[in-house]
Design an enzyme around this catalytic site. Structure first.
Site, PDB file in Angstrom:
ATOM      1  N   SER A   1      29.649  35.804  47.630  1.00 54.85           N
ATOM      2  CA  SER A   1      30.536  36.607  46.791  1.00 54.85           C
ATOM      3  C   SER A   1      30.385  36.174  45.336  1.00 54.85           C
ATOM      4  O   SER A   1      29.641  35.249  45.022  1.00 54.85           O
ATOM      5  CB  SER A   1      31.985  36.423  47.234  1.00 54.85           C
ATOM      6  N   LYS A   2      31.145  36.827  44.497  1.00 58.44           N
ATOM      7  CA  LYS A   2      31.148  36.536  43.057  1.00 58.44           C
ATOM      8  C   LYS A   2      31.433  35.063  42.788  1.00 58.44           C
ATOM      9  O   LYS A   2      30.926  34.483  41.855  1.00 58.44           O
ATOM     10  CB  LYS A   2      32.229  37.367  42.372  1.00 58.44           C
ATOM     11  N   ARG A   3      32.291  34.533  43.624  1.00 57.03           N
ATOM     12  CA  ARG A   3      32.683  33.131  43.497  1.00 57.03           C
ATOM     13  C   ARG A   3      31.454  32.197  43.492  1.00 57.03           C
ATOM     14  O   ARG A   3      31.480  31.121  42.918  1.00 57.03           O
ATOM     15  CB  ARG A   3      33.582  32.844  44.701  1.00 57.03           C
ATOM     16  N   HIS A   4      30.402  32.599  44.168  1.00 53.58           N
ATOM     17  CA  HIS A   4      29.188  31.776  44.216  1.00 53.58           C
ATOM     18  C   HIS A   4      28.244  32.098  43.069  1.00 53.58           C
ATOM     19  O   HIS A   4      27.122  31.617  43.024  1.00 53.58           O
ATOM     20  CB  HIS A   4      28.438  32.008  45.535  1.00 53.58           C
ATOM     21  N   GLY A   5      28.716  32.928  42.158  1.00 52.32           N
ATOM     22  CA  GLY A   5      27.860  33.303  41.034  1.00 52.32           C
ATOM     23  C   GLY A   5      26.945  34.461  41.374  1.00 52.32           C
ATOM     24  O   GLY A   5      26.039  34.789  40.623  1.00 52.32           O
TER      25      GLY A   5
END
Ligand code: GLU
Length: 493
Positions: free
Chosen positions: A254-258
C-alpha cells in the site's frame, strides 16, 4: 499466427495503475519480446459502476513512459480489435447465447431483494454462500412466463455439480478445485454488460492469446474460466499466476510502503529504466544475485521457470538505490536533459529559462549525490538564485571572530579579481595562500566562502562549485556577503 506467442495485459480502468498492474504488464511484455511474440493491451472496462475517468489513459501513459510498446491495442489498433471491451458487447452476448443454447448457462430472474434475502439467510445459518440455483431448474413454461413479464434478468453459468476442475499452472503447478464448491456465477448482467469471467474468456479466445500471465488474485477465478472454455469448446490458453507483491512487513502493498501510482514515480524523478529493472525483480530473478540488468538483458534472460511462487517484497529503498545506479550511468548531457523538466517544474518562474550550457557545468557536481530527479531543484537552486537566502551570522565559522569576516572576504575578492576564468585547481592553491595570509585555517576560510557563494553549509566541492558558478557570479556573491555582513554586522558581534 500459428505457434506465435500472444500475451495480453488486460487492465480494468477502475483506478490509477499501481506497481502490481505494471509488473503484470512488464512480465507479459518481457515474455512476448523474449519469444518474438505479440504483446496485446485490452482494456477491461465492463464494470460501468467502477470506471474512473482517465484511468485507461493513465495506464497507457504508464506503459509509454516505461517504453513497453504494445503490438495490438488502444492507440495502435490491430486485426482483432476493438480492444476496449465496452465496444465488444455483441461478442459477449453471442457467447452467452451459445452457452445457453448448449445448456451450459441459463437465465436467472431472481430479484436483488431475493438474492439479498438469500445472502442474509446463508450468513445466519452459516450455510455456504452463493446463488442457490433456483432458476436453473425452472421449467420451460415457467421460464417463458418470466421472460414474457419482461423484468430484469441475468445469465448464469451452470456449474457442474460434481467432479473437479484442474489447472496445470505455469508457476504454481497443479491446482485442483471441487466443482461443487463453485457457484453458478453471472456471465451477463442485467444491463447487458458481461462479467469479467465471460469477457475475459471470450476475448482471450478471439484474440488468440496463448499465455495468460496475470496476478495471483485471479487464480480462484481460473476454474470458472476453464469451465467456460470447455463449454464453448475453445482450447484454453496456458495460465501462469504471478506472485503477490507485499511490503517489507509482509502486509498487502500500500501507500504506506511508499508504493504509489505509476505516474507518481515518474513525477518523483525515478528513471523508467530503473523502474523497469526494479519491477522485473518483483517475482523473477536471473540467478538470485544479479540486480542491475538493462532492458536487453532482461528480454534475453526472462523465463517463466525463474518466476517465484512466493510473494515478492517491494523495497522502496532498493528502488531509490537502483535509481541512483541508473542516474550515474547517464552521461552528463543525458542527465542534464532528464533533469531539465524537473527544474522547470520546481524552480520559481523568475529563474527560468535554465541556461543549458550552465546546467551542463552544474550537473557533474550533483551527479554523485542525486537519487531522484525531483531532488535536482533543491540540490541546485543556489546556482540559479540571484540573491541567496542565509543569515549573515552563518558566515562566521567556528573559532573565528566576526570581525575577521569582512577582511577575509575582501582578500578573496581581490584574489579572484586578479585571476582569469575560474578553474578549480589553481583556484584552490591561490585561496589556500590567501587563507594563510589572513591567519585563518583553510577549513574556516573555505567554510566562510562556501556560505558566501552558495548560501549553504554543505555543497559539492567548493572550488568546482565556484568554477561552475563562474567568476562574475562568485564576485557578485562575495560582494553581497560583505554588504550583508556589514549591514547586520553589529548584531553578529
Ligand atoms: N481486468 C483484470 C485486472 O484488472 C485482468 C485479469 C486478467 O488478466 O485476467 O486485473
Amino acid at each position: 499466427m500459428g505457434d506465435e506467442v500472444r500475451v495480453r495485459f488486460a487492465p480494468s480502468p477502475t483506478g490509477l495503475p499501481h506497481i502490481g498492474n505494471i509488473r503484470t504488464a512488464l512480465f507479459n511484455w518481457l515474455f512476448a519480446r523474449h519469444h518474438g511474440g505479440k504483446f496485446i493491451v485490452r482494456v477491461e472496462d465492463t464494470d460501468q459502476e467502477r470506471l474512473v475517468p482517465g484511468a485507461s489513459e493513465a495506464v497507457l501513459d504508464a506503459l509509454d513512459w516505461l517504453d513497453l510498446q504494445w503490438d495490438e491495442g488502444p492507440r495502435v489498433e490491430g486485426p482483432l480489435g476493438p480492444y476496449y471491451q465496452s465496444q465488444r458487447l455483441d461478442v459477449y452476448r453471442e457467447a452467452a447465447e451459445k452457452l445457453m443454447a448448449g445448456g451450459f448457462a441459463y437465465r436467472c430472474f431472481c430479484s436483488e431483494e431475493r438474492l439479498e434475502q438469500l445472502r442474509k439467510e446463508q450468513l445466519r445459518s452459516k450455510n455456504r454462500q452463493g446463488y442457490d440455483r433456483r432458476c436453473r431448474s425452472l421449467s420451460t413454461a415457467e421460464r417463458k412466463n418470466l421472460e414474457a413479464q419482461g423484468g430484469p434478468s441475468v445469465v448464469r453459468f451452470a456449474m457442474p455439480v460434481d467432479g473437479v476442475t484442474a489447472l496445470n499452472d505455469l508457476i504454481h503447478g497443479e491446482v485442483v478445485w471441487q466443482n461443487d464448491l463453485l457457484d453458478d456465477f453471472i456471465l451477463l448482467k442485467s444491463d447487458g454488460f458481461p462479467t469479467y469471467h465471460l469477457a475475459v474468456v471470450t476475448d482471450d479466445h478471439l484474440m488468440k492469446v496463448t499465455h495468460v500471465l496475470r496476478a495471483e488474485e485471479w487464480l480462484p477465478s481460473t476454474p470458472r474460466h476453464l469451465q467456460i472454455y470447455q463449454a464453448l469448446q475453445f482450447e484454453p490458453p496456458k495460465f501462469g499466476h504471478l506472485p503477490m507483491i507485499l511490503g517489507p512487513d509482509r502486509a498487502k502493498l500500500s501507500k504506506r510502503h511508499g508504493a504509489t501510482a505509476a505516474e507518481e514515480y515518474r513525477d518523483d524523478g525515478f528513471l523508467p529504466e530503473a523502474m523497469l529493472n526494479f519491477m522485473a525483480l518483483l517475482g523473477w530473478s536471473l540467478d538470485d544475485k544479479t540486480e542491475v540488468m538493462d532492458r536487453g538483458t532482461l528480454v534475453q534472460s526472462f523465463s517463466l521457470e525463474r518466476i517465484n511462487k512466493s510473494a515478492a517484497i517491494f523495497d522502496l529503498e532498493k528502488l531509490v538505490w537502483m535509481n541512483g545506479v541508473y542516474i550515474r550511468q547517464l552521461s552528463v548531457s543525458e542527465l542534464a536533459e532528464r533533469i531539465l523538466p524537473f527544474l522547470e517544474r520546481e524552480l520559481p518562474p523568475s529563474l527560468l529559462p535554465v541556461d543549458q550550457e550552465y546546467l551542463l557545468r552544474i550537473v557533474p557536481l550533483i551527479r554523485e549525490r542525486i537519487k531522484l530527479l525531483a531532488d535536482a531543484a533543491h540540490l541546485t537552486s543556489y546556482f540559479f538564485e540571484e540573491e541567496l537566502d542565509y543569515e549573515a551570522g552563518a558566515l562566521v565559522q567556528k573559532g573565528m571572530e566576526a570581525r575577521e569576516v569582512p577582511p577575509a572576504l575582501e582578500a578573496a575578492r581581490d584574489e579572484l579579481g586578479r585571476a582569469g576564468e575560474l578553474q578549480h585547481e589553481p583556484l584552490e592553491q591561490a585561496l589556500r595562500a590567501v587563507a594563510a595570509d589572513a591567519g585563518l585555517k583553510p577549513r574556516q576560510f573555505f567554510g566562510l566562502l562556501r556560505v558566501a557563494v552558495t548560501g549553504r553549509d554543505v555543497s559539492p566541492p567548493l572550488f568546482e562549485t565556484m568554477e561552475a558558478l563562474g567568476k562574475e557570479r562568485v564576485l557578485f556573491r562575495i560582494d553581497a556577503a560583505i554588504g550583508r555582513f556589514q549591514a547586520t554586522g553589529r548584531a553578529v558581534e
